[in-house]
Design a protein around this motif. Structure first.
Motif, PDB file in Angstrom:
ATOM      1  N   LEU A   1       0.844  -1.204   0.000  1.00 41.66           N
ATOM      2  CA  LEU A   1       0.000   0.000   0.000  1.00 41.66           C
ATOM      3  C   LEU A   1       0.874   1.246   0.000  1.00 41.66           C
ATOM      4  O   LEU A   1       0.579   2.244  -0.667  1.00 41.66           O
ATOM      5  N   GLU A   2       1.987   1.161   0.758  1.00 41.74           N
ATOM      6  CA  GLU A   2       2.926   2.273   0.794  1.00 41.74           C
ATOM      7  C   GLU A   2       3.503   2.495  -0.601  1.00 41.74           C
ATOM      8  O   GLU A   2       3.632   3.633  -1.060  1.00 41.74           O
ATOM      9  N   MET A   3       3.812   1.405  -1.285  1.00 34.47           N
ATOM     10  CA  MET A   3       4.415   1.513  -2.615  1.00 34.47           C
ATOM     11  C   MET A   3       3.472   2.212  -3.580  1.00 34.47           C
ATOM     12  O   MET A   3       3.894   2.926  -4.474  1.00 34.47           O
ATOM     13  N   ARG A   4       2.160   1.979  -3.401  1.00 31.73           N
ATOM     14  CA  ARG A   4       1.292   2.670  -4.344  1.00 31.73           C
ATOM     15  C   ARG A   4       0.826   4.019  -3.827  1.00 31.73           C
ATOM     16  O   ARG A   4      -0.056   4.649  -4.397  1.00 31.73           O
ATOM     17  N   GLY A   5       1.456   4.454  -2.726  1.00 29.66           N
ATOM     18  CA  GLY A   5       1.289   5.828  -2.302  1.00 29.66           C
ATOM     19  C   GLY A   5       0.051   6.117  -1.477  1.00 29.66           C
ATOM     20  O   GLY A   5      -0.413   7.260  -1.427  1.00 29.66           O
ATOM     21  N   GLN A   6      -0.492   5.097  -0.816  1.00 30.37           N
ATOM     22  CA  GLN A   6      -1.644   5.368   0.045  1.00 30.37           C
ATOM     23  C   GLN A   6      -1.207   6.082   1.320  1.00 30.37           C
ATOM     24  O   GLN A   6      -0.072   5.924   1.767  1.00 30.37           O
ATOM     25  N   GLY A   7      -2.098   6.834   1.928  1.00 27.93           N
ATOM     26  CA  GLY A   7      -1.769   7.597   3.125  1.00 27.93           C
ATOM     27  C   GLY A   7      -1.524   6.703   4.325  1.00 27.93           C
ATOM     28  O   GLY A   7      -1.947   5.552   4.348  1.00 27.93           O
ATOM     29  N   VAL A   8      -0.831   7.264   5.319  1.00 27.82           N
ATOM     30  CA  VAL A   8      -0.419   6.465   6.477  1.00 27.82           C
ATOM     31  C   VAL A   8      -1.619   5.830   7.177  1.00 27.82           C
ATOM     32  O   VAL A   8      -1.627   4.631   7.479  1.00 27.82           O
ATOM     33  N   HIS A   9      -2.665   6.651   7.435  1.00 31.61           N
ATOM     34  CA  HIS A   9      -3.787   6.128   8.210  1.00 31.61           C
ATOM     35  C   HIS A   9      -4.541   5.058   7.463  1.00 31.61           C
ATOM     36  O   HIS A   9      -4.880   4.022   8.007  1.00 31.61           O
ATOM     37  N   GLU A  10      -4.764   5.355   6.206  1.00 34.47           N
ATOM     38  CA  GLU A  10      -5.513   4.430   5.364  1.00 34.47           C
ATOM     39  C   GLU A  10      -4.820   3.079   5.321  1.00 34.47           C
ATOM     40  O   GLU A  10      -5.439   2.033   5.484  1.00 34.47           O
ATOM     41  N   ARG A  11      -3.511   3.132   5.091  1.00 35.95           N
ATOM     42  CA  ARG A  11      -2.829   1.845   4.923  1.00 35.95           C
ATOM     43  C   ARG A  11      -2.699   1.123   6.243  1.00 35.95           C
ATOM     44  O   ARG A  11      -2.737  -0.107   6.304  1.00 35.95           O
ATOM     45  N   ARG A  12      -2.598   1.859   7.322  1.00 32.44           N
ATOM     46  CA  ARG A  12      -2.541   1.223   8.621  1.00 32.44           C
ATOM     47  C   ARG A  12      -3.847   0.485   8.887  1.00 32.44           C
ATOM     48  O   ARG A  12      -3.859  -0.666   9.339  1.00 32.44           O
ATOM     49  N   GLU A  13      -4.940   1.139   8.572  1.00 34.31           N
ATOM     50  CA  GLU A  13      -6.252   0.532   8.807  1.00 34.31           C
ATOM     51  C   GLU A  13      -6.411  -0.762   8.015  1.00 34.31           C
ATOM     52  O   GLU A  13      -6.803  -1.802   8.543  1.00 34.31           O
ATOM     53  N   ARG A  14      -6.071  -0.647   6.730  1.00 35.38           N
ATOM     54  CA  ARG A  14      -6.206  -1.802   5.858  1.00 35.38           C
ATOM     55  C   ARG A  14      -5.284  -2.945   6.314  1.00 35.38           C
ATOM     56  O   ARG A  14      -5.668  -4.106   6.341  1.00 35.38           O
ATOM     57  N   ALA A  15      -4.064  -2.593   6.695  1.00 37.84           N
ATOM     58  CA  ALA A  15      -3.109  -3.613   7.121  1.00 37.84           C
ATOM     59  C   ALA A  15      -3.620  -4.312   8.377  1.00 37.84           C
ATOM     60  O   ALA A  15      -3.547  -5.541   8.499  1.00 37.84           O
ATOM     61  N   LEU A  16      -4.173  -3.534   9.305  1.00 39.13           N
ATOM     62  CA  LEU A  16      -4.697  -4.147  10.537  1.00 39.13           C
ATOM     63  C   LEU A  16      -5.820  -5.119  10.203  1.00 39.13           C
ATOM     64  O   LEU A  16      -5.922  -6.193  10.791  1.00 39.13           O
ATOM     65  N   GLU A  17      -6.657  -4.714   9.238  1.00 40.51           N
ATOM     66  CA  GLU A  17      -7.742  -5.581   8.791  1.00 40.51           C
ATOM     67  C   GLU A  17      -7.177  -6.926   8.303  1.00 40.51           C
ATOM     68  O   GLU A  17      -7.670  -7.994   8.644  1.00 40.51           O
ATOM     69  N   MET A  18      -6.148  -6.826   7.485  1.00 41.33           N
ATOM     70  CA  MET A  18      -5.539  -8.035   6.921  1.00 41.33           C
ATOM     71  C   MET A  18      -4.905  -8.892   8.012  1.00 41.33           C
ATOM     72  O   MET A  18      -4.996 -10.116   8.000  1.00 41.33           O
ATOM     73  N   ILE A  19      -4.257  -8.223   8.973  1.00 42.49           N
ATOM     74  CA  ILE A  19      -3.605  -8.956  10.054  1.00 42.49           C
ATOM     75  C   ILE A  19      -4.656  -9.706  10.862  1.00 42.49           C
ATOM     76  O   ILE A  19      -4.485 -10.863  11.249  1.00 42.49           O
ATOM     77  N   GLU A  20      -5.769  -9.044  11.064  1.00 41.12           N
ATOM     78  CA  GLU A  20      -6.893  -9.681  11.755  1.00 41.12           C
ATOM     79  C   GLU A  20      -7.381 -10.900  10.955  1.00 41.12           C
ATOM     80  O   GLU A  20      -7.623 -11.977  11.495  1.00 41.12           O
ATOM     81  N   LEU A  21      -7.476 -10.712   9.649  1.00 41.19           N
ATOM     82  CA  LEU A  21      -7.977 -11.772   8.782  1.00 41.19           C
ATOM     83  C   LEU A  21      -7.138 -13.036   8.885  1.00 41.19           C
ATOM     84  O   LEU A  21      -7.656 -14.149   8.891  1.00 41.19           O
ATOM     85  N   VAL A  22      -5.813 -12.883   8.978  1.00 43.79           N
ATOM     86  CA  VAL A  22      -4.966 -14.067   9.051  1.00 43.79           C
ATOM     87  C   VAL A  22      -4.684 -14.471  10.499  1.00 43.79           C
ATOM     88  O   VAL A  22      -3.873 -15.358  10.754  1.00 43.79           O
ATOM     89  N   GLY A  23      -5.359 -13.799  11.437  1.00 45.84           N
ATOM     90  CA  GLY A  23      -5.270 -14.235  12.824  1.00 45.84           C
ATOM     91  C   GLY A  23      -3.966 -13.881  13.514  1.00 45.84           C
ATOM     92  O   GLY A  23      -3.472 -14.645  14.330  1.00 45.84           O
ATOM     93  N   LEU A  24      -3.413 -12.730  13.176  1.00 40.09           N
ATOM     94  CA  LEU A  24      -2.163 -12.343  13.849  1.00 40.09           C
ATOM     95  C   LEU A  24      -2.354 -11.118  14.731  1.00 40.09           C
ATOM     96  O   LEU A  24      -1.370 -10.463  15.093  1.00 40.09           O
ATOM     97  N   ASN A  25      -3.602 -10.813  15.074  1.00 38.40           N
ATOM     98  CA  ASN A  25      -3.800  -9.591  15.855  1.00 38.40           C
ATOM     99  C   ASN A  25      -3.034  -9.682  17.172  1.00 38.40           C
ATOM    100  O   ASN A  25      -2.915 -10.733  17.772  1.00 38.40           O
ATOM    101  N   GLY A  26      -2.494  -8.548  17.567  1.00 37.92           N
ATOM    102  CA  GLY A  26      -1.668  -8.523  18.763  1.00 37.92           C
ATOM    103  C   GLY A  26      -0.186  -8.637  18.443  1.00 37.92           C
ATOM    104  O   GLY A  26       0.656  -8.353  19.273  1.00 37.92           O
ATOM    105  N   ARG A  27       0.133  -9.048  17.216  1.00 35.25           N
ATOM    106  CA  ARG A  27       1.557  -9.198  16.880  1.00 35.25           C
ATOM    107  C   ARG A  27       2.000  -8.132  15.884  1.00 35.25           C
ATOM    108  O   ARG A  27       3.018  -8.324  15.214  1.00 35.25           O
TER     109      ARG A  27
END
Ligand SMILES: Nc1ncnc2c1ncn2[C@@H]1O[C@H](COP(=O)(O)OP(=O)(O)O)[C@@H](O)[C@H]1O
Ligand SMILES: [Mg+2]
Lengths: 346, 653
Positions: free
Chosen positions: A133-159
């Motif tokens: 997301l950073e590579m395609r120039g998305q903003g910090v907050h946006e990409r953080r949100e999306r990344a957290l979503e993905m981390i949750e999806l694969v069950g790594l929340n908290g890490r």
């Protein structure tokens, strides 16, 4: 599935490694054997591959190590340029894309998971997942949100703040999966994603993967050299040898009707009954006086799962129906029993 | 597997071995019939000697004056001077912009303490903090800061240049091919050869010292950058590409950060090279610890020299350990929800301590500056101890001097000078054919023919003889020591640690003990070279012996071999290729040291180099430097080729 749109299509694709591959390839006939080419100092990594992959399909590429699986997939993503032939992704000729268009394609449509994860060691989980997301120039907050979503999806929340080296292999691969999914790709490449993991973890990751696939329904090219993994996941299996695809078909067809000797040797050790589904061996009764069962079996069941019925219920044919209760055809008991316990001795 | 891996390109249908014997015989014939052969066979005849130095000088004058490079170099040097002035003001209060220094020594020591703690825990913090406390208390603050200010300015510049060149070399094969021989030459040229051109373009003083330091420190950084960029795993790069990185993003976000460890090891090497050079730059008027040491050594003030030597050694250890720890540091996450204070605890603690000591320094003068008359000194007891030692050992040292000079040095030297140069060329061809075939033979003879053509043949022979003697003595001391240490796990580790530490010391330091024992003469030179050259020998002996496959050891033990049989029959043969790498390094170190030691009296290339330096004769200096480099490159080629083929034959690596 036949009316679905073709996502990746390739025709007569070759990839040679060596000094001057395209000049060399043009100078030899197409049927030059692998060993002859090797003697001339070239490695035939991909040979005469033609394949169509349709939307939503999961195709599993199998073969011994060195058979060209990784190379083929890297050609699909144009991480490698092919020596000959054409590859179209969503109708666009991959070879004709400019560098910018190619990057654009990867930023929007493609995701890839690697055998040894390929994570950036100096970035923590969150930053690794957010990297595309950073590579395609998305903003910090946006990409953080999306990344957290993905981390949750694969069950790594908290890490989120762990660094790759602080995670186990299975967890690292979850990061790899999350990263590859962050941009919501349409096409998902997985190159032996679970090979580096322990058998127990591998099983768990496969289940996880199936769950994700059901949710996301992406077009997937999955590489493995583990047949069990292949039959669990595949819509179609492509078996490669010396760079060429020997056969590309449903798992049922691969074990029932191996196209070449190599494929039949490859599947020799496999318990066919575990692979073949009732719907995979449909047949119509030929004569009038056959005894047809008065109940239907599910087409989604494997022959092994139907073993009890096959042994106990003595009919010549069983009607087969799909999950909606619609009749698909008939299952020949004698043939099914052959699949289950081997052919009757003459 | 037993095939010789080197392609045997046979010349005229004869095998390499036969050619080796042919050249050996030729060499012997030339030696035996010396009396009857014409003079041109003994010494390089005058028609072979070319005025390379004049050509180089003409070339330098051309680029300096006609091309106007002097203006460029002036501009660069004034930029460097400005940076030096800023650091000089901050560190020791030179009256230059920004005119806020000097920072109290206690605040700088606290900084060093925190850096050490952050990088390597309490032990490292005691070393790094302690170093600065020692320097302050011994009253050497200003000199040490003069030295450090150059390192602070030179290191980032060298690192940046190295990164840029390394990246270009990585991108372009062609550029790498051009760069490689230059780097080889640069890394084998003695320090002084760098100084003369810098004196020509920049002059003398701190800025010249800083610039020569930068030039000297760049090559290892280029090498490490290249290595680092090459070693990034292909999957990480593909991961980056599939994440949609463009070429530049890939370099900036994927390749360089992933190559972090190698790049930081490069930084470590840059800093150590800077330290070595900045100490030597005293020869071109660079003030600081090096200059003090030089003056004290020349006037034989041993006690004071030792004090300075300890400071330099402590600085070397601090810089090396801190950067090593930095390079090896793995990222660690903070527990979830840690506050900013926790995440940046070192920064905050440092800020608090720094401000505290700056304020305290205003009220407690001793924390601000330790005046010369307040400083401690341990030179008196050292002098007493050293005097006692020298007197006690005098019979032994006298005897060693007498023995070495009469029975080893003079005869050997005369022999080297007596042998016809053609015989030496033939002998080198013999070695070349024996070790690596025609190619090696050509490389060896070409290097030495070029040396003969410079007209410095006799001086070269004296240098070669010094190095030979020193390496042999170093081997006599080093091999048994290494073997002995390699018996135990603990003793190996301890000796390796000592060797690693010794290797970080600037070469200049090794002169102190030998001058102490032998005074200023050529035995002292040999002594210094031996000391310096023994370290890599010991190191690689231990490493070679320890790294032998344990299964082979077990097999030989099960065959009933005792400790010594195992050592001589199993370990040693397998360790020889690695040990030869040590011999190689030992030769390189000797070459460097011989040249440095010149100022305490030699008649070899080093002495001429000193002269070239004092007359700023660029041409002569470069020619001499390249001669030394050629000797080094030839030895390196022969040993590494041999070691490589030996490893192949033994099936290791
Ligand atoms: N960059 C490369 N250069 C040369 N040969 C390669 C390269 N990449 C792969 N190969 C060769 O191509 C063949 C196929 O490799 P690969 O696609 O990695 O096989 P698989 O993934 O099925 O194990 C192998 O023989 C391999 O050695
Ligand atoms: Mg592979």
């Amino acid at each position: 599935m036949t009316d679905s749109k073709t996502v990746i299509s390739c025709s007569n694709v070759w990839k040679l490694f060596g000094k001057n591959p395209s000049v060399y390839l043009n100078s030899i006939p197409e049927n030059t054997p692998y060993d002859k080419i090797a003697n001339d100092g070239y490695i035939t990594a991909v040979r005469q591959v033609s394949l169509n992959i349709v939307e939503g399909e999961m195709i599993v590429i199998m073969g011994l190590s060195g058979s060209g699986k990784s190379t083929l997939v890297r050609c699909f993503a144009r991480l490698l340029d092919i020596t000959k032939g054409n590859i179209w992704v969503d109708g666009e000729d991959l070879a004709k894309l400019s560098e910018t268009q190619l990057i654009e394609l990867r930023r929007k449509k493609m995701g890839m998971v690697f055998q040894n994860f390929g994570l950036l060691p100096h970035r923590n989980v969150l930053d690794n997942v957010a990297f595309p997301l950073e590579m395609r120039g998305q903003g910090v907050h946006e990409r953080r949100e999306r990344a957290l979503e993905m981390i949750e999806l694969v069950g790594l929340n908290g890490r989120e703040e762990y660094y790759p080296r602080e995670l186990s292999g299975g967890q690292q691969q979850r990061v790899g999966i999350a990263r590859s999914l962050a941009i919501e790709p349409d096409i998902w490449f997985l190159d032996e994603p679970f090979s580096a993991l322990d058998p127990l973890i591998r099983r768990e990751m496969q289940d996880e993967f199936l769950r994700l696939q059901e949710m996301l329904n992406k077009t997937i090219v999955f590489i493995t050299h583990d047949f069990d993994e292949a039959i669990r996941l595949a819509d179609r299996i492509a078996i490669m040898k010396d760079g060429a695809i020997e056969q590309c078909d449903t798992p049922d067809q691969i074990v029932l009707k191996p196209a070449t000797e190599y494929v039949s040797k490859f599947t020799l050790e496999i318990e066919k009954a575990r692979v073949v589904h009732a719907k995979g061996m449909l047949q119509n009764p030929t004569t009038e006086d056959t005894r047809i069962a008065d109940f239907a079996v599910s087409g989604e069941k494997t022959i092994q799962e139907l073993a009890r019925i096959l042994v106990n219920e003595d009919f010549d044919f069983y009607p087969v129906e799909n999950s909606d209760g619609k009749n698909l055809g008939f299952l020949n008991r004698k043939e099914a029993l052959e699949v289950l316990i081997g052919p009757a001795n003459a | 597997m037993l095939e010789n891996p080197i392609k045997s390109d046979s010349l005229l249908g004869l095998s390499n071995i036969i050619w080796a014997y042919v050249f050996l015989a030729l060499s012997l014939v030339l030696v035996i019939s010396k009396g009857v052969l014409p003079e041109g066979i003994h010494r390089p005849p005058s028609f072979l000697v070319f005025p390379f130095a004049d050509w180089i000088n003409a070339f330098f004058v051309f680029i300096r004056d006609d091309l106007g490079l002097i203006h460029v170099s002036r501009a660069v040097s004034s930029g460097v001077e400005w940076l030096l002035d800023v650091t000089a003001n901050l560190l020791y209060g030179k009256h230059r912009w920004p005119r806020i220094g000097p920072i109290p020594w206690s605040a700088i020591a606290a900084t060093a303490f925190i850096i050490g703690y952050g990088l390597g825990g309490i032990r490292l913090s005691l070393i790094s903090g302690g170093t600065f406390v020692w320097i302050a208390l011994m009253g050497q603050w200003k000199w040490a800061m003069e030295t450090l200010s150059v390192i602070i300015v030179a290191t980032p510049i060298a690192v940046l240049i190295g990164l840029i060149f390394g990246t270009f070399a990585w991108r372009s094969r062609a550029f790498e091919r051009i760069l490689n021989p230059i780097l080889n030459l640069a890394q084998t040229m003695p320090h002084f050869a760098y100084m003369i051109p810098v004196v020509v373009f920049i002059g003398v003083g701190p800025k010249a010292g800083a610039i020569v330091t930068v030039i000297f420190a760049v090559p290892p950084m280029i090498r490490m950058t290249l290595l680092g960029l090459r070693s990034v795993s292909p999957e990480v790069i593909e991961g980056g590409k599939m994440s949609g990185s463009s070429g530049w993003q890939l370099l900036r976000f994927v390749r360089i950060p992933t190559a972090r460890t190698e790049i930081l090891i490069g930084v470590n090497q840059v800093i150590m090279q800077c330290l070595a050079m900045v100490v030597l730059a005293s020869f071109i008027g660079m003030p600081g610890l090096g200059q003090k040491l030089l003056q004290l050594l020349q006037s034989l003030k041993i006690g004071k020299s030792v004090e300075i030597g300890i400071s330099i050694v402590l600085i070397a250890i601090t810089l090396d350990r801190c950067t090593q720890a930095w390079a090896k540091r793995e990222p660690v996450h903070f527990p979830k929800g840690s506050s900013i204070l926790v995440r940046n605890k070192f920064l905050f603690v440092w800020l608090v301590l720094f401000v505290l000591f700056v304020i305290l320094g205003q009220f407690i003068p001793i924390l601000d500056q330790v005046k010369r008359n307040q400083a401690f000194s341990i030179s008196a007891p050292i002098e007493v101890g050293v005097d006692w030692l020298v007197i006690t050992l005098d019979p032994i040292t006298q005897w060693i001097r007498w023995f070495l000079i009469t029975w080893v040095l003079i005869p050997l030297r005369n022999f080297y000078l007596w042998v016809p140069f053609t015989a030496i060329l033939a002998l080198l061809a013999c070695f070349g054919f024996k070790i690596g075939g025609l190619r090696s033979a050509l490389i060896c003879t070409t290097f030495f023919t070029l040396i003969a053509m410079t007209g410095w043949w006799d001086r070269t022979m004296i240098t070669v003889y010094t190095v030979t003697v020193a390496v042999i003595i170093a081997a006599i001391i080093g091999f048994p020591l290494g073997m002995f240490a390699s018996f135990g796990e603990r003793s190996s580790k301890t000796v390796l640690l000592i060797c690693d530490t010794l290797q970080t010391f600037p070469s200049f330091i090794y002169l102190i003990p030998v001058v102490m024992l032998f005074g200023v003469n050529d035995v002292a030179v040999i002594g210094a070279v031996v000391l310096f050259a023994a370290v890599p020998l010991i190191r690689y002996t231990i490493e070679g012996l320890r790294n032998v496959d344990p299964q082979i050891i077990e097999a030989s033990q099960m065959s009933g071999a005792n400790k010594f049989q195992t050592l001589f029959k199993a370990r040693l043969p397998l360790a020889i290729p690695t040990i030869m790498v040590g011999v190689n390094q030992s030769v390189m170190f000797s070459l460097f040291m011989v040249i440095i030691a010149a100022f305490i009296g030699t008649q070899d290339l080093g002495q001429e180099m000193q002269r070239a330096l004092s007359f700023t004769d660029v041409g002569k200096g470069l020619v001499l430097g390249i001669i030394v480099s050629f000797i080094g490159l030839m030895v390196d080629h022969l040993i590494m080729t041999w070691s490589y083929s030996r490893k192949q034959i033994l099936g290791i690596q």
